[in-house]
Design an enzyme around this catalytic site. Structure first.
Site, PDB file in Angstrom:
ATOM      1  N   PHE A 134      47.922  17.128  12.933  1.00  0.00           N
ATOM      2  CA  PHE A 134      48.339  18.499  13.248  1.00  0.00           C
ATOM      3  C   PHE A 134      48.246  18.833  14.732  1.00  0.00           C
ATOM      4  CE2 PHE A 134      45.106  21.700  14.361  1.00  0.00           C
ATOM      5  CZ  PHE A 134      43.961  20.920  14.362  1.00  0.00           C
ATOM      6  N   LYS A 135      47.440  18.087  15.482  1.00  0.00           N
ATOM      7  CA  LYS A 135      47.281  18.406  16.907  1.00  0.00           C
ATOM      8  C   LYS A 135      48.599  18.328  17.675  1.00  0.00           C
ATOM      9  CE  LYS A 135      42.376  17.550  17.332  1.00  0.00           C
ATOM     10  NZ  LYS A 135      42.064  17.134  15.929  1.00  0.00           N
TER      11      LYS A 135
END
Ligand SMILES: *Cc1c(COP(=O)(O)O)cnc(C)c1O
Length: 476
Positions: free
Chosen positions: A112-113
């Site tokens: 998700f980063k």
């Protein structure tokens, strides 16, 4: 919009003034002076927006010193089908009535980063070009953050990345992901040591103010406000995906480490998004669960920090947590200074007998914890019941989310990485390894490019100086 420090010692600054800095000069974290409030009518009008348009509505409120057209261009260049695998960018999958999975891991590094970091890459490049400046990002990684930063910054003008990782200690997939990058602004430095040795070198180099200034050393850590801001967007997007009208409330469950992801959810809630509960999930490193259950915040030492099968949540203290306590105190910087004086000296604080603890319920955050056996069971159960594979971090979130949810409130579980990154645990849970997504099947066979060094800050400094050195400058 002006930005302040949680510890009160910074004159108000604009967004671009805080963008490239790390901590505020007083050791605090930058915070917007207030949260933009979204009226019910505005919220209704956002319901039909696509991801880039929604991103613009949200980010323009926090980044108001970037001309609107430029911001729009940066956003539309970032949030594309090509980079994130679909036009929705963060699609929601319904598992059963009132249970949803928010897919945040379809960016280049499958975690998700990427959602915030890909935007940061474009934003940094834009701001640096405008100021005719350059930036050398120095970081330490044991996995996700490093690769996400490298894939965001590769090929960007005015930016180099020097990423330290412990030699031979990352998974083969993660190593291949980083070391196969051939871009000449990306430098992988494999340190003969452990992750803490890498982090110590970063600290030593960053504490050398002369070197830091001369070589324009910066960071992209999780306290960067632009990263928080970019993570607010998908809370709105997911809310619209699972509700029909703004009278409905939803809850989110968030696998948490440094408190960045869930803090973005808190900001969305403060802006007016109807969020009932933000369910915080920890793994065996349960610093945050301990706080939300008892009021005691006790950062751990590195030796107390356990290595788990959800490694991106293996934290000893939660960097963004100070921001939340700032809001909890009603933005009382003097009180934050007092509390973090204890924390910075290696101590702890206990709010259980204070006025603050009575207010904590108003913020909607509740918490739970998960361990290896529970995440393996969760992966197996979810596979059995819904025929999908989730990774170990997402499993922590689902485990805690299902335990704590209220039956009639839709629960949105945040998927923070793809299972292929943690193949050993998937094998343990379901007896087979996940398929490689398209384009990744050959990754581990690609040639690798990295420098191997002993754990010596001086050697790292010489390497940076040599790469950046006057003959090598990017701009004139
Ligand atoms: C970074 C990360 C987390 C933790 O997110 P925070 O913002 O640090 O709380 C959870 N899962 C994965 C896969 C991550 O990479």
């Amino acid at each position: 919009m002006r930005y302040l420090s949680t510890r009160g010692g910074m004159l108000p600054k604009t967004f671009t003034e805080i963008l490239l800095g790390g901590l505020a000069p007083d050791g605090g974290l930058a915070m917007p002076e207030s949260y933009p409030k979204i009226s019910p009518a505005e919220l209704e009008s956002w319901r039909s927006l696509d991801y880039p348009s929604l991103a613009f509505e949200i980010l323009s409120r926090f980044m108001d010193d970037i001309p609107a057209d430029d911001l729009r261009t940066l956003i539309t260049r970032t949030y594309t089908d090509e980079i994130f695998g679909s036009e929705e960018v963060t699609p929601v999958q319904t598992l059963e009535s009132n249970l949803h999975l928010l897919h945040l891991s379809n960016g280049p590094t499958l975690a998700f980063k990427d959602i915030a970091m890909q935007f940061l890459g474009n934003l940094f490049e834009y701001v640096l070009a405008k100021n005719n400046d350059e930036l050398n990002i120095l970081g330490a990684t044991s996995g996700d953050t490093g690769s996400s930063a490298e894939y965001a910054m590769r090929g960007k003008r005015g930016i180099r990345v020097f990423m330290l990782s412990p030699y031979g200690k990352m998974s083969a997939f993660q190593t291949a992901q980083m070391f196969s990058l051939q871009d000449n602004n990306i430098f992988n430095i494999a340190i003969e040591g452990v992750f803490d040795d890498c982090q110590d070198i970063v600290k030593t180099v960053s504490n050398d103010q002369v070197f830091k200034q001369k070589y324009r050393i910066g960071a992209v850590n999780s306290i960067n406000w632009a990263r928080i801001a970019a993570q607010i967007i998908y809370y709105f997007k997911a809310y619209f995906a699972v509700t029909r009208s703004n009278g409905e409330a939803v809850s989110f469950s968030v696998p948490s480490g440094n408190f960045g992801n869930i803090f973005a959810g808190h900001v969305a809630r403060m802006m007016g998004l109807p969020i009932k509960q933000l369910i915080l999930a920890t793994n065996e490193n349960d610093v945050l669960n301990e706080f939300f259950r008892t009021g005691l915040y006790r950062p751990r030492t590195t030796t107390e920090t356990k290595q788990t099968s959800s490694p991106s949540m293996d934290i000893s203290k939660a960097s963004n947590f100070e921001r939340f306590i700032f809001d909890l105190t009603g933005r009382d910087a003097a009180r934050i200074k007092e509390l973090w004086k204890l924390v910075d000296q290696g101590g702890s604080f206990d709010l259980s007998d204070t006025d603050l603890w009575k207010k904590i319920r108003d913020f909607g955050i509740i918490s739970g914890t998960s361990n290896h056996a529970e995440r393996i069971t969760t992966i197996r159960k979810i596979h059995h019941k819904f025929n999908i594979l989730i990774d170990t971090h997402t499993a922590d979130g689902l485990k805690v989310g299902m335990e704590l949810r209220e039956p009639d409130v839709p629960l949105i579980c945040l998927e923070t990485a793809l299972p292929v990154k943690f193949a050993d645990s998937i094998q343990e849970a379901v007896g087979f390894v996940p398929e490689q997504p398209d384009g990744y099947d050959n990754l581990e066979k690609l040639p690798q490019r990295f420098e191997r060094m002993t754990a010596d800050a001086e050697q790292v400094k010489r390497f940076i100086a040599h790469q950046v050195g006057p003959s090598n400058q990017m701009h004139g």
